[in-house]
Design a protein around this motif. Structure first.
Motif, PDB file in Angstrom:
ATOM      1  N   VAL A  72       0.867  -1.172   0.000  1.00  0.00           N
ATOM      2  CA  VAL A  72       0.000   0.000   0.000  1.00  0.00           C
ATOM      3  C   VAL A  72       0.906   1.225   0.000  1.00  0.00           C
ATOM      4  O   VAL A  72       1.681   1.425   0.937  1.00  0.00           O
ATOM      5  CB  VAL A  72      -0.913   0.023   1.255  1.00  0.00           C
ATOM      6  N   SER A  73       0.854   2.018  -1.051  1.00  0.00           N
ATOM      7  CA  SER A  73       1.709   3.207  -1.103  1.00  0.00           C
ATOM      8  C   SER A  73       0.866   4.461  -0.902  1.00  0.00           C
ATOM      9  O   SER A  73      -0.229   4.574  -1.454  1.00  0.00           O
ATOM     10  CB  SER A  73       2.470   3.272  -2.426  1.00  0.00           C
ATOM     11  N   TYR A  74       1.391   5.361  -0.106  1.00  0.00           N
ATOM     12  CA  TYR A  74       0.682   6.589   0.264  1.00  0.00           C
ATOM     13  C   TYR A  74       1.342   7.804  -0.367  1.00  0.00           C
ATOM     14  O   TYR A  74       2.543   7.808  -0.636  1.00  0.00           O
ATOM     15  CB  TYR A  74       0.704   6.774   1.793  1.00  0.00           C
ATOM     16  N   LYS A  75       0.557   8.846  -0.578  1.00  0.00           N
ATOM     17  CA  LYS A  75       1.086  10.152  -0.902  1.00  0.00           C
ATOM     18  C   LYS A  75       1.364  10.802   0.449  1.00  0.00           C
ATOM     19  O   LYS A  75       0.441  11.006   1.243  1.00  0.00           O
ATOM     20  CB  LYS A  75       0.030  10.937  -1.681  1.00  0.00           C
ATOM     21  N   VAL A  76       2.627  11.114   0.724  1.00  0.00           N
ATOM     22  CA  VAL A  76       3.049  11.523   2.068  1.00  0.00           C
ATOM     23  C   VAL A  76       3.132  13.041   2.185  1.00  0.00           C
ATOM     24  O   VAL A  76       3.636  13.719   1.295  1.00  0.00           O
ATOM     25  CB  VAL A  76       4.425  10.892   2.396  1.00  0.00           C
ATOM     26  N   PHE A  77       2.610  13.554   3.299  1.00  0.00           N
ATOM     27  CA  PHE A  77       2.725  14.975   3.631  1.00  0.00           C
ATOM     28  C   PHE A  77       3.306  15.079   5.033  1.00  0.00           C
ATOM     29  O   PHE A  77       2.800  14.473   5.968  1.00  0.00           O
ATOM     30  CB  PHE A  77       1.352  15.658   3.600  1.00  0.00           C
ATOM     31  N   ASN A  78       4.391  15.853   5.177  1.00  0.00           N
ATOM     32  CA  ASN A  78       4.986  16.091   6.492  1.00  0.00           C
ATOM     33  C   ASN A  78       4.354  17.319   7.129  1.00  0.00           C
ATOM     34  O   ASN A  78       3.868  18.215   6.431  1.00  0.00           O
ATOM     35  CB  ASN A  78       6.499  16.293   6.360  1.00  0.00           C
ATOM     36  N   PHE A  94      -7.974  19.626   5.705  1.00  0.00           N
ATOM     37  CA  PHE A  94      -6.999  18.783   5.022  1.00  0.00           C
ATOM     38  C   PHE A  94      -7.664  17.450   4.695  1.00  0.00           C
ATOM     39  O   PHE A  94      -7.673  16.533   5.507  1.00  0.00           O
ATOM     40  CB  PHE A  94      -5.760  18.579   5.909  1.00  0.00           C
ATOM     41  N   SER A  95      -8.268  17.356   3.482  1.00  0.00           N
ATOM     42  CA  SER A  95      -9.002  16.152   3.089  1.00  0.00           C
ATOM     43  C   SER A  95      -8.722  15.844   1.624  1.00  0.00           C
ATOM     44  O   SER A  95      -8.089  16.618   0.918  1.00  0.00           O
ATOM     45  CB  SER A  95     -10.495  16.346   3.304  1.00  0.00           C
ATOM     46  N   PHE A  96      -9.233  14.690   1.165  1.00  0.00           N
ATOM     47  CA  PHE A  96      -9.032  14.268  -0.223  1.00  0.00           C
ATOM     48  C   PHE A  96      -9.597  15.300  -1.191  1.00  0.00           C
ATOM     49  O   PHE A  96      -8.971  15.637  -2.189  1.00  0.00           O
ATOM     50  CB  PHE A  96      -9.729  12.922  -0.489  1.00  0.00           C
ATOM     51  N   GLU A  97     -10.800  15.776  -0.896  1.00  0.00           N
ATOM     52  CA  GLU A  97     -11.476  16.703  -1.792  1.00  0.00           C
ATOM     53  C   GLU A  97     -10.653  17.974  -1.991  1.00  0.00           C
ATOM     54  O   GLU A  97     -10.453  18.424  -3.117  1.00  0.00           O
ATOM     55  CB  GLU A  97     -12.878  17.064  -1.268  1.00  0.00           C
ATOM     56  N   SER A  98     -10.178  18.543  -0.871  1.00  0.00           N
ATOM     57  CA  SER A  98      -9.412  19.796  -0.972  1.00  0.00           C
ATOM     58  C   SER A  98      -8.082  19.570  -1.689  1.00  0.00           C
ATOM     59  O   SER A  98      -7.673  20.383  -2.517  1.00  0.00           O
ATOM     60  CB  SER A  98      -9.177  20.397   0.416  1.00  0.00           C
ATOM     61  N   LEU A  99      -7.413  18.446  -1.410  1.00  0.00           N
ATOM     62  CA  LEU A  99      -6.129  18.159  -2.063  1.00  0.00           C
ATOM     63  C   LEU A  99      -6.311  17.866  -3.546  1.00  0.00           C
ATOM     64  O   LEU A  99      -5.478  18.239  -4.373  1.00  0.00           O
ATOM     65  CB  LEU A  99      -5.436  16.981  -1.376  1.00  0.00           C
ATOM     66  N   ARG A 100      -7.409  17.192  -3.892  1.00  0.00           N
ATOM     67  CA  ARG A 100      -7.678  16.871  -5.294  1.00  0.00           C
ATOM     68  C   ARG A 100      -8.041  18.141  -6.070  1.00  0.00           C
ATOM     69  O   ARG A 100      -7.645  18.311  -7.218  1.00  0.00           O
ATOM     70  CB  ARG A 100      -8.811  15.852  -5.398  1.00  0.00           C
ATOM     71  N   GLU A 101      -8.782  19.038  -5.434  1.00  0.00           N
ATOM     72  CA  GLU A 101      -9.145  20.318  -6.046  1.00  0.00           C
ATOM     73  C   GLU A 101      -7.897  21.114  -6.415  1.00  0.00           C
ATOM     74  O   GLU A 101      -7.808  21.688  -7.493  1.00  0.00           O
ATOM     75  CB  GLU A 101      -9.968  21.143  -5.050  1.00  0.00           C
ATOM     76  N   THR A 108      -7.057   8.261  -7.135  1.00  0.00           N
ATOM     77  CA  THR A 108      -6.867   6.985  -6.438  1.00  0.00           C
ATOM     78  C   THR A 108      -5.811   7.034  -5.339  1.00  0.00           C
ATOM     79  O   THR A 108      -5.568   6.021  -4.688  1.00  0.00           O
ATOM     80  CB  THR A 108      -6.468   5.895  -7.445  1.00  0.00           C
ATOM     81  N   ASP A 109      -5.156   8.175  -5.140  1.00  0.00           N
ATOM     82  CA  ASP A 109      -4.086   8.264  -4.134  1.00  0.00           C
ATOM     83  C   ASP A 109      -4.606   8.127  -2.715  1.00  0.00           C
ATOM     84  O   ASP A 109      -5.709   8.563  -2.398  1.00  0.00           O
ATOM     85  CB  ASP A 109      -3.348   9.607  -4.249  1.00  0.00           C
ATOM     86  N   LEU A 110      -3.784   7.503  -1.860  1.00  0.00           N
ATOM     87  CA  LEU A 110      -4.046   7.426  -0.429  1.00  0.00           C
ATOM     88  C   LEU A 110      -3.129   8.429   0.256  1.00  0.00           C
ATOM     89  O   LEU A 110      -1.981   8.600  -0.151  1.00  0.00           O
ATOM     90  CB  LEU A 110      -3.769   6.011   0.089  1.00  0.00           C
ATOM     91  N   VAL A 111      -3.612   9.095   1.294  1.00  0.00           N
ATOM     92  CA  VAL A 111      -2.858  10.172   1.938  1.00  0.00           C
ATOM     93  C   VAL A 111      -2.433   9.763   3.346  1.00  0.00           C
ATOM     94  O   VAL A 111      -3.217   9.212   4.110  1.00  0.00           O
ATOM     95  CB  VAL A 111      -3.718  11.465   2.013  1.00  0.00           C
TER      96      VAL A 111
END
Length: 149
Positions: A72-78, A94-101, A108-111
């Motif tokens: 399982v690979s994630y898109k990483v944010f520090n 900080f959610s999928f919707e805001s990051l995708r926008e 399909t990315d996991l955060v």
């Protein structure tokens, strides 16, 4: 000149080769396909990557390492990056919707949020995974965390 009067240039079209119309045509008998074998018969389909008896490239090349199909690979944010992102894009949550926008992740990315750096702003988080250090830092800053599967 009208569309129905247009003709091809001289020599641009050729008569179709008529195969299997008797020996006198020069293309009779086997219809230029040779004797026997798959290619001489109807319905022949070439196998993908078939190299005609030569050792196929996928077998010639060395295999190295191990590919885990369950990885399982994630898109990483520090945490250190988050304050910069909040300032630059004006993130309220900080959610999928805001990051995708914004265009930081694809559909399909996991955060995952990691704990490197410091977080100064208070934000609600909706992510797939959070490290223990990041979780502690977010809660200390007054933010909330919701883990989404």
């Amino acid at each position: 000149m009208k569309l129905h009067t247009i003709k091809s240039a001289e020599g641009a079209t050729h008569k179709q080769k008529r195969l299997g119309r008797g020996e006198a045509s020069g293309k009779g008998g086997t219809s230029t396909k040779g004797n026997k074998g798959g290619q001489s018969r109807a319905g022949y389909q070439r196998k993908m990557a078939h190299e005609g008896g030569q050792m196929p490239i996928q077998r010639r090349l060395p295999k190295r390492g191990f590919n885990n199909v369950h990885r399982v690979s994630y898109k990483v944010f520090n945490l250190g990056q988050l304050d910069q992102l909040i300032e630059k894009y004006g993130i309220k949550e900080f959610s999928f919707e805001s990051l995708r926008e914004i265009g930081l992740i694809s559909r399909t990315d996991l955060v995952k949020v990691l704990g490197k750096g410091e977080l100064k702003s208070k934000l609600p988080f909706r992510v797939n995974a959070v490290s223990d250090k990041a979780k502690q830092a977010i809660e200390e800053a007054g933010g909330t965390i919701e883990i989404v599967k």
